[in-house]
Design a protein around this motif. Structure first.
Motif, mmCIF file in Angstrom:
data_model
loop_
_atom_site.group_PDB
_atom_site.id
_atom_site.type_symbol
_atom_site.label_atom_id
_atom_site.label_comp_id
_atom_site.label_asym_id
_atom_site.label_seq_id
_atom_site.Cartn_x
_atom_site.Cartn_y
_atom_site.Cartn_z
ATOM 1 N N VAL A 15 89.742 -95.692 49.686
ATOM 2 C CA VAL A 15 91.187 -95.463 49.775
ATOM 3 C C VAL A 15 91.821 -96.415 50.780
ATOM 4 O O VAL A 15 92.896 -96.982 50.538
ATOM 5 N N PHE A 35 98.243 -97.917 46.361
ATOM 6 C CA PHE A 35 98.633 -96.525 46.602
ATOM 7 C C PHE A 35 100.137 -96.447 46.878
ATOM 8 O O PHE A 35 100.857 -95.610 46.314
ATOM 9 N N CYS A 86 94.938 -86.252 46.116
ATOM 10 C CA CYS A 86 95.733 -87.476 46.239
ATOM 11 C C CYS A 86 96.790 -87.319 47.327
ATOM 12 O O CYS A 86 97.002 -88.227 48.142
ATOM 13 N N ALA A 123 95.087 -87.486 50.670
ATOM 14 C CA ALA A 123 94.703 -88.863 50.996
ATOM 15 C C ALA A 123 95.903 -89.660 51.489
ATOM 16 O O ALA A 123 95.788 -90.470 52.419
#
Length: 378
Positions: free
Chosen positions: A98, A105, A150, A153
Protein backbone atom coordinates in the motif's frame (compact mmCIF):
# COMPACT_ATOMS: atom_id res chain seq x y z
CA UNK A 1 -50.75 -7.39 -28.58
CA UNK A 2 -50.94 -6.60 -24.89
CA UNK A 3 -49.37 -9.95 -24.00
CA UNK A 4 -46.55 -9.27 -26.44
CA UNK A 5 -46.01 -5.81 -24.97
CA UNK A 6 -45.88 -7.16 -21.43
CA UNK A 7 -43.44 -9.86 -22.50
CA UNK A 8 -41.23 -7.27 -24.21
CA UNK A 9 -41.23 -5.15 -21.05
CA UNK A 10 -40.19 -8.19 -19.03
CA UNK A 11 -37.37 -8.92 -21.46
CA UNK A 12 -36.17 -5.33 -21.25
CA UNK A 13 -36.32 -5.52 -17.47
CA UNK A 14 -34.32 -8.74 -17.46
CA UNK A 15 -31.74 -7.25 -19.79
CA UNK A 16 -31.45 -4.17 -17.59
CA UNK A 17 -31.15 -6.23 -14.41
CA UNK A 18 -28.53 -8.37 -16.13
CA UNK A 19 -26.65 -5.22 -17.03
CA UNK A 20 -26.80 -4.08 -13.43
CA UNK A 21 -25.56 -7.47 -12.28
CA UNK A 22 -22.62 -7.22 -14.68
CA UNK A 23 -21.83 -3.81 -13.24
CA UNK A 24 -22.12 -5.01 -9.66
CA UNK A 25 -19.03 -4.50 -7.54
CA UNK A 26 -17.58 -7.80 -6.37
CA UNK A 27 -15.17 -7.82 -3.45
CA UNK A 28 -13.49 -10.76 -1.70
CA UNK A 29 -16.13 -10.57 1.05
CA UNK A 30 -18.62 -11.66 -1.63
CA UNK A 31 -16.39 -14.51 -2.83
CA UNK A 32 -15.02 -16.06 0.35
CA UNK A 33 -17.01 -17.53 3.20
CA UNK A 34 -15.38 -15.26 5.79
CA UNK A 35 -12.29 -13.21 6.47
CA UNK A 36 -10.38 -16.19 7.85
CA UNK A 37 -10.67 -18.23 4.64
CA UNK A 38 -9.66 -15.16 2.63
CA UNK A 39 -6.58 -14.62 4.79
CA UNK A 40 -5.61 -18.30 4.52
CA UNK A 41 -5.93 -18.08 0.74
CA UNK A 42 -3.81 -14.94 0.63
CA UNK A 43 -1.16 -16.53 2.85
CA UNK A 44 -1.13 -19.69 0.73
CA UNK A 45 -0.51 -17.60 -2.40
CA UNK A 46 2.25 -15.54 -0.80
CA UNK A 47 5.96 -15.89 -1.55
CA UNK A 48 6.76 -16.42 2.13
CA UNK A 49 4.53 -19.50 2.27
CA UNK A 50 6.16 -20.99 -0.83
CA UNK A 51 9.62 -20.43 0.63
CA UNK A 52 8.41 -22.11 3.81
CA UNK A 53 7.21 -25.13 1.82
CA UNK A 54 10.48 -25.41 -0.10
CA UNK A 55 12.37 -25.29 3.19
CA UNK A 56 10.93 -28.68 4.05
CA UNK A 57 12.92 -30.37 1.27
CA UNK A 58 16.34 -30.07 2.94
CA UNK A 59 14.77 -30.88 6.31
CA UNK A 60 13.24 -34.13 5.07
CA UNK A 61 16.52 -34.98 3.37
CA UNK A 62 18.34 -34.31 6.63
CA UNK A 63 16.01 -36.69 8.47
CA UNK A 64 16.87 -39.49 6.05
CA UNK A 65 20.61 -38.94 5.76
CA UNK A 66 21.67 -37.54 9.13
CA UNK A 67 22.81 -39.87 11.87
CA UNK A 68 22.28 -37.28 14.60
CA UNK A 69 18.54 -36.73 15.02
CA UNK A 70 18.89 -33.63 17.23
CA UNK A 71 19.76 -31.32 14.31
CA UNK A 72 16.85 -32.58 12.25
CA UNK A 73 14.55 -32.12 15.20
CA UNK A 74 15.69 -28.53 15.76
CA UNK A 75 15.26 -27.70 12.06
CA UNK A 76 11.75 -29.17 12.08
CA UNK A 77 10.88 -27.27 15.24
CA UNK A 78 12.10 -23.98 13.72
CA UNK A 79 10.05 -24.52 10.57
CA UNK A 80 6.92 -25.23 12.58
CA UNK A 81 7.63 -22.12 14.63
CA UNK A 82 8.06 -20.05 11.46
CA UNK A 83 4.55 -21.05 10.40
CA UNK A 84 3.13 -18.82 13.13
CA UNK A 85 5.09 -15.85 11.79
CA UNK A 86 3.69 -16.16 8.26
CA UNK A 87 0.58 -14.05 9.05
CA UNK A 88 2.80 -11.29 10.45
CA UNK A 89 4.96 -11.39 7.33
CA UNK A 90 1.83 -11.28 5.19
CA UNK A 91 0.50 -8.20 7.00
CA UNK A 92 3.87 -6.49 6.70
CA UNK A 93 3.92 -7.16 2.95
CA UNK A 94 0.43 -5.72 2.60
CA UNK A 95 1.41 -2.51 4.39
CA UNK A 96 4.49 -2.21 2.21
CA UNK A 97 2.45 -2.76 -0.96
CA UNK A 98 0.00 0.00 0.00
CA UNK A 99 2.79 2.43 0.90
CA UNK A 100 4.22 2.03 -2.61
CA UNK A 101 0.92 2.83 -4.33
CA UNK A 102 -0.12 6.03 -2.59
CA UNK A 103 -0.34 7.92 -5.88
CA UNK A 104 -2.78 5.46 -7.43
CA UNK A 105 -4.67 5.26 -4.14
CA UNK A 106 -5.05 9.04 -4.11
CA UNK A 107 -6.17 9.12 -7.75
CA UNK A 108 -8.94 6.63 -6.99
CA UNK A 109 -10.11 8.74 -4.06
CA UNK A 110 -10.15 11.90 -6.19
CA UNK A 111 -12.13 10.12 -8.90
CA UNK A 112 -14.76 8.50 -6.65
CA UNK A 113 -15.22 11.09 -3.86
CA UNK A 114 -15.74 8.77 -0.87
CA UNK A 115 -17.09 9.95 2.46
CA UNK A 116 -17.18 8.51 5.95
CA UNK A 117 -19.67 5.75 5.10
CA UNK A 118 -18.05 2.43 4.24
CA UNK A 119 -20.21 1.80 1.17
CA UNK A 120 -18.64 4.75 -0.66
CA UNK A 121 -15.27 2.95 -0.54
CA UNK A 122 -16.41 -0.20 -2.35
CA UNK A 123 -15.60 1.10 -5.84
CA UNK A 124 -12.14 2.22 -4.72
CA UNK A 125 -11.43 -1.15 -3.11
CA UNK A 126 -12.52 -3.04 -6.23
CA UNK A 127 -10.51 -0.78 -8.56
CA UNK A 128 -7.37 -1.08 -6.44
CA UNK A 129 -7.75 -4.86 -6.25
CA UNK A 130 -7.82 -5.02 -10.05
CA UNK A 131 -4.99 -2.51 -10.41
CA UNK A 132 -2.70 -4.35 -8.01
CA UNK A 133 -3.32 -7.69 -9.71
CA UNK A 134 -3.18 -6.56 -13.33
CA UNK A 135 0.06 -4.64 -12.78
CA UNK A 136 1.57 -7.64 -10.96
CA UNK A 137 1.93 -5.72 -7.73
CA UNK A 138 0.08 -8.43 -5.81
CA UNK A 139 -0.25 -12.16 -6.36
CA UNK A 140 -4.06 -12.25 -6.20
CA UNK A 141 -6.96 -10.01 -7.17
CA UNK A 142 -8.23 -9.98 -3.59
CA UNK A 143 -5.97 -7.43 -1.93
CA UNK A 144 -8.72 -5.66 0.04
CA UNK A 145 -11.20 -8.04 1.62
CA UNK A 146 -13.86 -5.36 2.05
CA UNK A 147 -14.44 -1.65 1.71
CA UNK A 148 -13.66 -1.11 5.40
CA UNK A 149 -10.13 -2.49 4.85
CA UNK A 150 -9.62 0.04 2.08
CA UNK A 151 -10.93 2.86 4.27
CA UNK A 152 -8.65 1.80 7.12
CA UNK A 153 -5.65 1.65 4.77
CA UNK A 154 -6.41 5.20 3.66
CA UNK A 155 -6.58 6.34 7.26
CA UNK A 156 -3.34 4.67 8.36
CA UNK A 157 -1.24 5.34 5.25
CA UNK A 158 -2.49 8.68 3.95
CA UNK A 159 -4.88 10.63 6.16
CA UNK A 160 -3.18 10.48 9.54
CA UNK A 161 0.52 10.42 8.52
CA UNK A 162 0.09 13.21 5.98
CA UNK A 163 -2.08 15.42 8.19
CA UNK A 164 0.32 15.15 11.11
CA UNK A 165 3.19 16.52 9.02
CA UNK A 166 3.54 20.19 9.90
CA UNK A 167 5.56 21.57 6.98
CA UNK A 168 5.92 20.95 3.26
CA UNK A 169 9.49 19.71 3.52
CA UNK A 170 8.58 16.86 5.85
CA UNK A 171 5.64 15.92 3.60
CA UNK A 172 7.85 15.93 0.53
CA UNK A 173 10.49 13.86 2.31
CA UNK A 174 7.99 11.22 3.42
CA UNK A 175 5.63 11.07 0.44
CA UNK A 176 7.82 12.42 -2.39
CA UNK A 177 6.02 12.60 -5.75
CA UNK A 178 2.69 11.55 -4.24
CA UNK A 179 2.22 14.86 -2.38
CA UNK A 180 0.07 16.71 -4.98
CA UNK A 181 -2.15 13.67 -5.51
CA UNK A 182 -2.58 13.16 -1.77
CA UNK A 183 -3.46 16.82 -1.28
CA UNK A 184 -6.12 16.59 -3.98
CA UNK A 185 -7.50 13.36 -2.52
CA UNK A 186 -7.71 14.82 0.97
CA UNK A 187 -9.45 17.91 -0.35
CA UNK A 188 -12.07 15.72 -2.02
CA UNK A 189 -12.48 13.58 1.09
CA UNK A 190 -12.80 16.54 3.47
CA UNK A 191 -15.38 18.10 1.14
CA UNK A 192 -17.55 14.98 1.39
CA UNK A 193 -17.13 14.87 5.16
CA UNK A 194 -18.16 18.51 5.41
CA UNK A 195 -21.30 17.78 3.37
CA UNK A 196 -22.26 15.11 5.86
CA UNK A 197 -21.55 17.42 8.77
CA UNK A 198 -23.81 20.08 7.27
CA UNK A 199 -26.52 17.45 6.97
CA UNK A 200 -26.25 16.71 10.68
CA UNK A 201 -26.16 20.38 11.58
CA UNK A 202 -28.95 21.72 9.37
CA UNK A 203 -31.37 18.89 8.64
CA UNK A 204 -30.61 17.04 11.89
CA UNK A 205 -30.40 13.61 10.27
CA UNK A 206 -31.43 11.93 13.51
CA UNK A 207 -33.42 13.76 16.15
CA UNK A 208 -35.75 11.81 18.46
CA UNK A 209 -39.09 13.45 19.10
CA UNK A 210 -39.31 12.64 22.79
CA UNK A 211 -36.55 11.74 25.23
CA UNK A 212 -38.71 11.63 28.33
CA UNK A 213 -38.98 7.84 28.19
CA UNK A 214 -35.19 7.42 27.99
CA UNK A 215 -33.59 6.60 31.31
CA UNK A 216 -29.94 7.11 32.02
CA UNK A 217 -28.07 4.20 33.64
CA UNK A 218 -27.60 6.51 36.63
CA UNK A 219 -31.29 5.99 37.39
CA UNK A 220 -31.09 2.20 37.04
CA UNK A 221 -27.83 1.43 38.84
CA UNK A 222 -27.34 2.27 42.47
CA UNK A 223 -23.62 2.90 42.03
CA UNK A 224 -21.56 3.76 39.01
CA UNK A 225 -19.10 1.04 40.01
CA UNK A 226 -21.67 -1.67 39.25
CA UNK A 227 -22.22 -0.19 35.79
CA UNK A 228 -18.46 -0.05 35.17
CA UNK A 229 -17.96 -3.64 36.34
CA UNK A 230 -20.76 -4.83 34.08
CA UNK A 231 -18.98 -3.30 31.11
CA UNK A 232 -15.63 -4.56 32.35
CA UNK A 233 -16.81 -8.16 32.42
CA UNK A 234 -18.40 -7.96 28.99
CA UNK A 235 -17.06 -9.92 26.02
CA UNK A 236 -15.00 -6.92 24.91
CA UNK A 237 -12.97 -7.12 28.10
CA UNK A 238 -12.85 -10.92 28.25
CA UNK A 239 -9.11 -11.10 27.33
CA UNK A 240 -8.28 -8.68 30.14
CA UNK A 241 -10.41 -10.68 32.58
CA UNK A 242 -8.69 -13.94 31.56
CA UNK A 243 -5.34 -12.24 31.97
CA UNK A 244 -6.26 -11.28 35.52
CA UNK A 245 -7.28 -14.86 36.29
CA UNK A 246 -3.96 -16.08 34.91
CA UNK A 247 -2.06 -13.63 37.12
CA UNK A 248 -3.98 -14.88 40.15
CA UNK A 249 -3.13 -18.46 39.22
CA UNK A 250 0.61 -17.98 38.76
CA UNK A 251 0.91 -15.81 41.87
CA UNK A 252 -1.22 -18.06 44.09
CA UNK A 253 1.75 -19.17 46.22
CA UNK A 254 3.20 -15.67 46.57
CA UNK A 255 0.77 -14.43 49.16
CA UNK A 256 -2.26 -12.14 49.12
CA UNK A 257 -0.26 -8.90 48.97
CA UNK A 258 1.67 -10.12 45.95
CA UNK A 259 -1.50 -11.12 44.11
CA UNK A 260 -3.09 -7.74 44.76
CA UNK A 261 0.06 -5.97 43.53
CA UNK A 262 0.14 -8.05 40.35
CA UNK A 263 -3.53 -7.37 39.64
CA UNK A 264 -3.07 -3.66 40.28
CA UNK A 265 -0.17 -3.48 37.84
CA UNK A 266 -2.08 -5.34 35.13
CA UNK A 267 -5.13 -3.15 35.64
CA UNK A 268 -3.10 0.06 35.35
CA UNK A 269 -1.27 -1.24 32.28
CA UNK A 270 -4.56 -1.97 30.52
CA UNK A 271 -6.45 1.08 31.76
CA UNK A 272 -5.67 3.08 28.63
CA UNK A 273 -7.03 0.32 26.40
CA UNK A 274 -10.12 -0.12 28.56
CA UNK A 275 -10.89 3.61 28.47
CA UNK A 276 -10.74 3.65 24.67
CA UNK A 277 -13.07 0.69 24.11
CA UNK A 278 -16.13 2.89 23.77
CA UNK A 279 -14.50 5.18 21.24
CA UNK A 280 -13.40 2.32 19.01
CA UNK A 281 -16.94 0.93 18.88
CA UNK A 282 -18.24 4.17 17.32
CA UNK A 283 -18.00 4.91 13.61
CA UNK A 284 -17.20 8.35 12.25
CA UNK A 285 -20.90 8.96 11.59
CA UNK A 286 -21.72 8.16 15.22
CA UNK A 287 -19.09 10.56 16.49
CA UNK A 288 -20.34 13.19 14.08
CA UNK A 289 -23.85 12.77 15.46
CA UNK A 290 -22.42 13.10 18.97
CA UNK A 291 -20.65 16.35 18.10
CA UNK A 292 -23.71 17.77 16.36
CA UNK A 293 -25.82 16.92 19.42
CA UNK A 294 -23.42 18.95 21.56
CA UNK A 295 -23.46 21.89 19.16
CA UNK A 296 -27.25 21.78 18.78
CA UNK A 297 -27.88 21.57 22.52
CA UNK A 298 -29.09 24.97 23.69
CA UNK A 299 -28.22 24.35 27.34
CA UNK A 300 -24.81 22.74 27.75
CA UNK A 301 -24.76 22.73 31.55
CA UNK A 302 -25.38 19.64 33.68
CA UNK A 303 -28.89 19.21 32.33
CA UNK A 304 -27.67 19.78 28.77
CA UNK A 305 -25.09 17.00 29.02
CA UNK A 306 -27.80 14.70 30.39
CA UNK A 307 -29.89 15.42 27.30
CA UNK A 308 -26.93 14.69 25.03
CA UNK A 309 -26.30 11.44 26.90
CA UNK A 310 -29.94 10.37 26.54
CA UNK A 311 -30.00 11.26 22.85
CA UNK A 312 -26.80 9.34 22.14
CA UNK A 313 -27.85 6.33 24.22
CA UNK A 314 -31.01 6.02 22.14
CA UNK A 315 -29.19 6.71 18.88
CA UNK A 316 -26.39 4.19 19.48
CA UNK A 317 -28.92 1.59 20.57
CA UNK A 318 -30.86 2.04 17.34
CA UNK A 319 -27.60 1.90 15.38
CA UNK A 320 -26.79 -1.48 17.03
CA UNK A 321 -23.65 -0.14 18.65
CA UNK A 322 -24.98 -1.20 22.05
CA UNK A 323 -27.55 -3.82 22.97
CA UNK A 324 -28.99 -1.51 25.62
CA UNK A 325 -29.39 2.24 26.06
CA UNK A 326 -26.45 2.43 28.43
CA UNK A 327 -23.54 3.86 26.45
CA UNK A 328 -23.25 6.87 28.76
CA UNK A 329 -23.86 6.56 32.48
CA UNK A 330 -24.95 10.20 32.85
CA UNK A 331 -24.13 13.70 31.67
CA UNK A 332 -20.86 13.78 33.60
CA UNK A 333 -19.72 10.59 31.91
CA UNK A 334 -20.80 12.01 28.55
CA UNK A 335 -18.75 15.16 29.11
CA UNK A 336 -15.75 13.10 30.21
CA UNK A 337 -15.98 11.02 27.04
CA UNK A 338 -16.06 14.17 24.92
CA UNK A 339 -12.99 15.63 26.63
CA UNK A 340 -10.97 12.42 26.84
CA UNK A 341 -11.88 10.48 23.68
CA UNK A 342 -12.29 13.37 21.23
CA UNK A 343 -10.74 16.60 22.47
CA UNK A 344 -7.54 14.82 23.49
CA UNK A 345 -6.92 13.92 19.83
CA UNK A 346 -6.37 17.57 18.99
CA UNK A 347 -3.02 17.51 20.77
CA UNK A 348 -1.90 14.14 19.38
CA UNK A 349 1.46 14.19 17.65
CA UNK A 350 1.72 10.64 16.38
CA UNK A 351 -0.50 7.90 15.06
CA UNK A 352 -1.53 5.10 17.41
CA UNK A 353 -2.56 2.01 15.48
CA UNK A 354 -5.21 0.98 18.01
CA UNK A 355 -6.71 4.44 18.52
CA UNK A 356 -8.04 6.36 15.49
CA UNK A 357 -7.24 10.07 15.64
CA UNK A 358 -10.41 11.09 13.74
CA UNK A 359 -8.54 13.86 11.95
CA UNK A 360 -11.51 14.58 9.69
CA UNK A 361 -13.50 15.49 12.80
CA UNK A 362 -11.00 17.96 14.25
CA UNK A 363 -12.75 21.09 12.90
CA UNK A 364 -16.07 19.89 14.33
CA UNK A 365 -14.50 18.96 17.66
CA UNK A 366 -13.20 22.52 17.91
CA UNK A 367 -16.66 23.80 17.01
CA UNK A 368 -18.19 21.70 19.78
CA UNK A 369 -15.52 22.93 22.19
CA UNK A 370 -16.30 26.51 21.23
CA UNK A 371 -20.01 25.86 21.72
CA UNK A 372 -19.37 24.53 25.22
CA UNK A 373 -17.17 27.51 26.06
CA UNK A 374 -19.72 30.01 24.80
CA UNK A 375 -22.51 28.38 26.81
CA UNK A 376 -20.37 28.30 29.94
CA UNK A 377 -19.44 31.97 29.70
CA UNK A 378 -23.00 33.06 28.89
Amino acid sequence: MEDTKVEDEKNVGLLFSGYLESRKIVLPKDVFRNGFTWFCYETFKSLAFRIWLLSWLPVTTCWKMSTNWIYSFLATYLLILCLFFLPLIQMSCRRRAVSKQLTQFSKEISANSPGTDVESWETIAANLNSYMYENKLWKTKYFFYGAWNCQEAFRLNILEPFSLKKDDDSKLKSFKDSVPYIEEALEVYFTEVDKQWRLFRTEKAWDPVNLDDVQLPRESYRFKLTWVLKRFFSLQCLPLFLQCLYIIYISWHNGLLSRISFLGCIFLMNMHTFQNLRGTSMKIEHKMQFLSSIVNETEIGANGWDQVAKRMNRYLYEQNVRKNEDFFFDGIDCKWFFNYSLCSHLSSKKTLSHVPLDIELWPYIREAQSSCTDESSA
